[in-house]
Design an enzyme around this catalytic site. Structure first.
Site, PDB file in Angstrom:
ATOM      1  N   HIS A  19      -8.789 -11.628  18.105  1.00  0.00           N
ATOM      2  CA  HIS A  19      -8.059 -11.268  16.885  1.00  0.00           C
ATOM      3  C   HIS A  19      -6.654 -10.825  17.270  1.00  0.00           C
ATOM      4  CE1 HIS A  19      -8.447  -9.761  12.542  1.00  0.00           C
ATOM      5  NE2 HIS A  19      -7.185  -9.546  12.900  1.00  0.00           N
ATOM      6  N   HIS A  55      -2.577 -11.869  16.075  1.00  0.00           N
ATOM      7  CA  HIS A  55      -1.726 -12.632  15.160  1.00  0.00           C
ATOM      8  C   HIS A  55      -0.452 -13.104  15.847  1.00  0.00           C
ATOM      9  CE1 HIS A  55      -3.794 -11.768  11.261  1.00  0.00           C
ATOM     10  NE2 HIS A  55      -4.262 -10.736  11.954  1.00  0.00           N
ATOM     11  N   ASP A 108       2.401 -13.951  14.479  1.00  0.00           N
ATOM     12  CA  ASP A 108       3.585 -13.288  13.938  1.00  0.00           C
ATOM     13  C   ASP A 108       3.565 -11.787  14.175  1.00  0.00           C
ATOM     14  OD1 ASP A 108       1.460 -13.047  12.210  1.00  0.00           O
ATOM     15  OD2 ASP A 108       2.597 -13.405  10.381  1.00  0.00           O
ATOM     16  N   GLY A 157      -4.110 -11.081   4.727  1.00  0.00           N
ATOM     17  CA  GLY A 157      -3.230 -10.564   3.698  1.00  0.00           C
ATOM     18  C   GLY A 157      -3.739  -9.250   3.147  1.00  0.00           C
ATOM     19  N   HIS A 195     -10.978 -11.793   7.409  1.00  0.00           N
ATOM     20  CA  HIS A 195     -10.519 -10.405   7.355  1.00  0.00           C
ATOM     21  C   HIS A 195     -11.324  -9.675   6.280  1.00  0.00           C
ATOM     22  CE1 HIS A 195      -7.031 -11.521   9.784  1.00  0.00           C
ATOM     23  NE2 HIS A 195      -6.687 -10.249   9.833  1.00  0.00           N
ATOM     24  N   GLU A 242     -11.414  -3.826   6.338  1.00  0.00           N
ATOM     25  CA  GLU A 242     -10.251  -3.128   6.885  1.00  0.00           C
ATOM     26  C   GLU A 242      -9.628  -2.288   5.774  1.00  0.00           C
ATOM     27  OE1 GLU A 242      -6.054  -4.041   9.271  1.00  0.00           O
ATOM     28  OE2 GLU A 242      -6.915  -5.564   7.950  1.00  0.00           O
ATOM     29  N   ASP A 257      -4.936  -7.082  17.393  1.00  0.00           N
ATOM     30  CA  ASP A 257      -4.456  -7.368  16.038  1.00  0.00           C
ATOM     31  C   ASP A 257      -2.993  -7.812  16.082  1.00  0.00           C
ATOM     32  OD1 ASP A 257      -4.648  -7.741  13.312  1.00  0.00           O
ATOM     33  OD2 ASP A 257      -4.365  -5.623  12.816  1.00  0.00           O
TER      34      ASP A 257
END
Length: 367
Positions: free
Chosen positions: A20, A22, A24, A180, A207, A210, A307
């Site tokens: 996991h 990302h 970006d 998102g 996701h 969370e 993350d």
């Protein structure tokens, strides 16, 4: 910087799996500073160290919604094929330097179309960068494997992004994700996309658990047919811990939590990020309060993840070091976390078995 575990044991030397992470959220601050002018992005500072601190400060909001605003900057410099290639290549190199043998990088192509790229163009550009990074690592005498997790952000494009992922399944895309603002946007909104993926036997991680709780996790499993839970930390809301007269603690495991545990559905936990976004606010605001250890001791398939390395100022090695300090883990515990991740990777069975062997051998060499 070395992340020391016990004495002089450097966590970066441990073989690892990253599930996991990302794209970006993993840019180098120096790269952002270099690409920002041509992208028309005004930065608070162009000094890499200060810029990295700015991202961390903004991410330390206690709110997932506020946390996500930092991505406005990173995605703005990720709108051309050359930039995507470079960022993906550097992503691989940074993982390899952290001891990662297998990584799955998730990102949302729909967020990278502002300068004329098509969805397929964007996926191809990232794959070229990943391939370049893997080859550069190989030339340096090491090896790493990296696959794309194509992510949908908006329900009205869910099916389109699912079709994109399947279209590139033999060109580096290994799975599908949704991400998102989780609260108010349950996985059920993407049900048509998930049905399409199931029809094509394409794996999904969702996701959930969370910014939203048990209903989000339930929807990820039911509507999303998730094989892994992105974060999933709030499954701990389905646990009741009671202290008896003999001062021992007893845990009642709820029905949903039993389902996740008994079927060994992997939890993609990200300790530092979970603190930043307020995902563990119900338990406290220190790493020692994170239900990671409770879930581990109860037999859930926990995995350790970063993350967003930029926003959390972290690496996988650092996350392992922080957990070791908080919960007094030893090498066997850290091996378990990596084997959990290897067995949960979106790889063919024989490749997962080979990855397990490499990780076990690597830990034995250190031990």
């Amino acid at each position: 910087m070395a992340e020391l575990l016990w004495g002089d044991v450097d966590a970066t030397t441990l073989p690892k799996v990253s599930l996991h992470d990302h794209l970006d959220g993993g840019l180098r601050p120096a790269t952002i500073a270099e690409l920002a002018p041509a992208a028309g992005v005004d930065l608070e500072t162009s000094d890499p160290a200060a810029l990295g601190a700015w991202f961390r400060d903004r991410a330390d909001s206690g709110s997932l919604v506020e946390y996500l605003t930092t991505f406005d900057v990173t995605t703005a410099v990720m709108q051309t094929a050359p930039n995507l290639e470079r960022i993906a290549r550097e992503f691989v190199l940074d993982l390899a330097d952290d001891g990662v043998l297998h990584g799955e990088v998730r990102w949302a192509p729909e967020q990278h179309l502002a300068r004329g790229l098509s969805l397929d163009d964007a996926v191809d550009a990232v794959q070229r960068g990943l391939d370049q990074g893997v080859e550069q690592v190989r030339r340096g005498g090491r090896s790493i494997r990296v696959g794309q997790l194509v992510t949908a952000m908006h329900a009205d494009r869910g099916l389109e992004i699912a079709e994109l992922a399947v279209r590139h399944r033999d060109q580096g895309v290994v799975g599908f994700d949704i991400a998102g603002a989780e609260a108010g946007f349950p996985p059920s909104r993407h049900r048509v996309a998930f049905e399409y993926l199931a029809e094509h036997q394409f794996p999904t991680t969702v996701h959930a658990g969370e910014a939203a709780g048990l209903d989000s996790i339930r929807s990820a499993l039911l509507d999303g047919r998730a094989l892994r839970l992105g974060h999933g930390v709030r499954i701990a809301e389905d646990l009741v811990v009671e202290r008896a007269d003999d001062d021992r603690s007893y845990v009642t495991v709820g029905r949903l939590a039993r389902w996740v545990r008994d079927r060994q559905i992997p939890l993609e936990l990200a300790p530092s990020s979970n603190l930043q976004t307020g995902a563990i606010a119900a338990w406290g605001d220190e790493l020692e309060d994170h239900p990671f250890d409770l879930l581990y001791q109860l037999g859930f398939r926990v995995t350790v993840n970063t993350d967003n390395r930029l926003m959390s100022g972290t690496t996988l090695s650092r996350e392992l070091a922080l957990l070791t300090e908080a919960f007094d883990y030893d090498l066997d515990d850290l091996l378990t976390f990596q084997l959990n991740a290897a067995e949960s990777a979106f790889l063919p069975l024989e490749d997962r078995e080979a990855l397990v062997d490499r990780i076990t051998s690597g830990f034995e060499a250190i031990d």
